[in-house]
Design an enzyme around this catalytic site. Sequence first.
Site, PDB file in Angstrom:
ATOM      1  N   SER A   3       0.854  -1.189   0.000  1.00 26.03           N
ATOM      2  CA  SER A   3       0.000   0.000   0.000  1.00 26.03           C
ATOM      3  C   SER A   3       0.883   1.230   0.000  1.00 26.03           C
ATOM      4  O   SER A   3       2.002   1.220   0.534  1.00 26.03           O
ATOM      5  CB  SER A   3      -0.891  -0.004   1.240  1.00 26.03           C
ATOM      6  OG  SER A   3      -1.484   1.267   1.458  1.00 26.03           O
ATOM      7  N   ARG A  19     -22.420  -6.280 -46.882  1.00 26.86           N
ATOM      8  CA  ARG A  19     -21.302  -5.576 -46.257  1.00 26.86           C
ATOM      9  C   ARG A  19     -21.885  -4.620 -45.240  1.00 26.86           C
ATOM     10  O   ARG A  19     -22.780  -3.835 -45.553  1.00 26.86           O
ATOM     11  CB  ARG A  19     -20.481  -4.790 -47.277  1.00 26.86           C
ATOM     12  CG  ARG A  19     -19.253  -4.096 -46.690  1.00 26.86           C
ATOM     13  CD  ARG A  19     -18.047  -5.030 -46.590  1.00 26.86           C
ATOM     14  NE  ARG A  19     -17.433  -5.218 -47.900  1.00 26.86           N
ATOM     15  CZ  ARG A  19     -17.582  -6.338 -48.622  1.00 26.86           C
ATOM     16  NH1 ARG A  19     -18.305  -7.340 -48.167  1.00 26.86           N
ATOM     17  NH2 ARG A  19     -17.009  -6.457 -49.809  1.00 26.86           N
TER      18      ARG A  19
END
Length: 466
Positions: free
Chosen positions: A292, A331
């Site tokens: 930490s 497409r």
Amino acid sequence: HSLRRRQRQMCIRDRFMSHQLFDAYFTAKAMGEVFSDHGRVQAMLDVEAALARAQAGVGVIPHSAVAPIQAACRAELYDFEALGLAIVSAGNSAIPLVKALGKQIASTAPEAERYVHLGATSQDVMDSGVVLQLRTALGLIERDLTQLADILADQAQRYATTPLAGRTWLQQATPVTLGMKIASWLGAVTRNRQRLNELKPRLLCLQFGGASGTLAALGDQAMPVAQALANELGLNLPEQPWHTQRDRLVEFGAALGLIAGGLGKIGRDISLLMQTEAAEVFEPSAPGKGGSSTMPHKRNPVGCAVLISAATRVPGLLSILFSAMPQEHERSLGLWHAEWETLPQICCVVSGALVQALNIAQGLEVDSERMTRNLDLTHGLVLAEAVSIVLAQRVGRETAHHLLEQCCKRAVAEQRHLRAVLGDEPEITAHLNADELDRLLDPAHYLGQATTWVERARAEHFALVL
């Protein structure tokens, strides 16, 4: 001078636009290379080179054109920044790349330039290139999954009989074993390896349909070219082009989602077992790992965080692939585009989680003494079921359940061990002697089929030959 100026510009751009800060944490280096700009461009160029070889092989183009085309199909010859800017106007990456490829070839062999990209469309090059990338990605994932399965199989056997508090609804239930828990992780990995193997024939397919999927530009030579191209790339030739049928890619994405979820389960379990109040199983320790910025005592599950993060991120990315499936006609507009970065991101996220999972599984730290102490936190209450089951065979289920329920309440109220309370209850001792009570309240004697599940999970793993 121009080159130096461009290099300075690229350095400035990279300084402000690079997204590599978290790559080492969330992405395996090898997977990042597969989906780098170089990897993407080279995959498309590999398709173009293979197309030239295939067409020359069936007589569509002269053999003399192949060498110049292949020589130009090297990603390092192209300016990725310029290609990226050109995509803004072109709408996809293949259009500017094919133009650049043509110019590169024309500079050394003008007669060969006319045969580049013959009969193909942009999506053929992009999709087939993606499949080549995914084949490499699949190999990396399978390798890591196999290694992870091997490690988990060993760890499951090592801790097959190590008692651990089973937990349901985050509360202690009845005893299990750590090996049984690990075997459950192994089972998920094995099933995911099976899934990947089963989908390979569907995923590793050529995309080659030309402008609208008919290959009309190649006339009677269309199918010979298609088969030759598939052979050149080592891909299957599908029953038809799949320009707007995206189930192949989505299926792979879904399989990766299952892998991410399985890894997330490992991360969740271990992070919970690492909690201060449990402190039973830990990620491997290393200098500076899990600390930490303000609390010197902390040992955070930083590897588990990546596993849980992947399990959280991938479903959202996967939803994009599913949402993009109903593509328009021959497409797609926009839906196809939504896939381009999504599937590579999923691959990268899963790869990073696998790296962390391998590290965690290999170096798993286990405190079996703490497990034993935690099993006794309830002073025997977690084994009330064991006593009730045996007693029920002698006095009936309802009576036994009522007796144990009252004894458990008394143990809690009087802050005494359940064994002591049971020993003071005449209705209990009339049917269960001291040795029986001692045995019934020993976690090691109430593990059921835990070792069987370990054996079966290991057998499934070792039976899987891919």
